[in-house]
Design an enzyme around this catalytic site. Sequence first.
Site, short mmCIF file in Angstrom:
data_model
loop_
_atom_site.label_atom_id
_atom_site.label_comp_id
_atom_site.label_asym_id
_atom_site.label_seq_id
_atom_site.Cartn_x
_atom_site.Cartn_y
_atom_site.Cartn_z
N HIS A 72 0.84 -1.19 0.00
CA HIS A 72 0.00 0.00 0.00
C HIS A 72 0.88 1.25 0.00
CE1 HIS A 72 -2.99 -2.68 2.43
NE2 HIS A 72 -2.89 -3.08 1.19
N TYR A 135 3.36 1.99 13.40
CA TYR A 135 3.74 3.05 12.48
C TYR A 135 3.09 4.37 12.88
CZ TYR A 135 -0.48 1.15 10.13
OH TYR A 135 -1.72 0.65 9.84
#
Length: 470
Positions: A72, A135
């Site tokens: 992605h 993240y």
Amino acid sequence: MSVTEYGKALQVTETPIPGLVVVDLPVHGDARGWFKENWQREKMTALGLPDFGPVQNNISFNDAVGTTRGIHAEPWDKWVSVATGRIFGAWVDLREGPTFGAVYTTELDPSKGIFVPRGVGNSYQTLEPDTAYTYLVNDHWSPIATYSFLNLADEAAAIDWPIPLDQVQISEKDKNHPRLAGVTPIGPKRILITGANGQLGRSLRAELGDAPHIEYATREDLDLTSPDLETARRWRDYDTIINAAAYTAVDTAETPTGRRDAWAANVTAVTHLARIATDNGITLVHVSSDYVYDGTSQTPYTETDPIAPLGVYGQTKAAGDQIVATVPRHYIIRTSWVIGDGHNFVRPMASLAERGIDPTVVADQTGRLTFTTDIAAGIRHLVDTGAPHGTYNLTGSGQPTTWYHIARTVYDITGHDPQRVRPVSTTDYFANASGPVAPRPTNSTFDLTKLHTTGFTTPDWRESLALYLS
């Protein structure tokens, strides 16, 4: 994680994908477990990592070995690390440009992190059970944001997954993403130029062109004074705003209506842009003026000289400068005696010469002409080279002169007798004015040393004037 990985020094390793960097993280441990600084802004930016301004922290927990996610590419930056366990990570550049399709792979455990720039596809495969993948991102998810995806099994990327993809957990959506040939590359962040129909705006269009990521806005397109400006665009998609919109009618600014309009355009609008730039990590380019000074200096003005505006216009420009200076990423372009494609001093002088009219021209104000083509080129240089943020003087180079001598030069270049131009003082020139007159700075000469240190120089104003009149 083994004990031998404790005590690693903080260091950065570049990868073949521009902007994608791996970071070794110091991990401190003993019999109780371990501790690390997962993101330490001051230390990591000192090593050259971007100060990317995270706004969200996400964690993906994976039960089984072989869980595989991605590829992605979102329109934001990521700081990726592992809290527990171990992964095989694969990153593919899905940005427009020469490195489109470039691949980088490595393993990450809690002692490593990786900075993933906007537009680089991110994916991983877990190598240990109970792996927690974390993240930080510098934008919130949005349904109108532009994303790109790549199939995990793409033959062009040829990622050598440790565990074959037919033996692992993959979502149906990830299985059906396109091959590289069918991927829509993510373009660069947008650049917005306001005041697109003005003299500088037109020169910026000539300089920057009409690429899809460059947007030109007029007052009709975008009201910079509107309290709704913050929701008028998805501002996280923008990298730079060049504000070429301003109120410049220096004498009319001394009237009640002009004062109101000048403060609206030069202060209120700038305040809105400064807030948007600060909140969204945007570089704000702001064009300033010699009118922020009183003109009494006996030497050329430097960027650090104190401002002391005399009239309303100068006060609004000075206020705008102070506001923009609070934006973390800003360029204040201080210029003077601007000449471009529109109403200016030079064209009327050439017309008077052609019609046989002998003008009187002010001879006690000193400065240099500045052509909008040079301002546009200078702005592009500062932004493209990533010059240190701050204030830069930008005018034509060459010997400082007066409006009187410029008028004589115009007559000479166009083949007319410069002796037809007569000098006059500023006081006498405006003695019979029918309306208010703004005070003019006597000295508008700028020191250009700081600009020159960035590698950009402007032509001598006389050369530019000759070219302009040709």
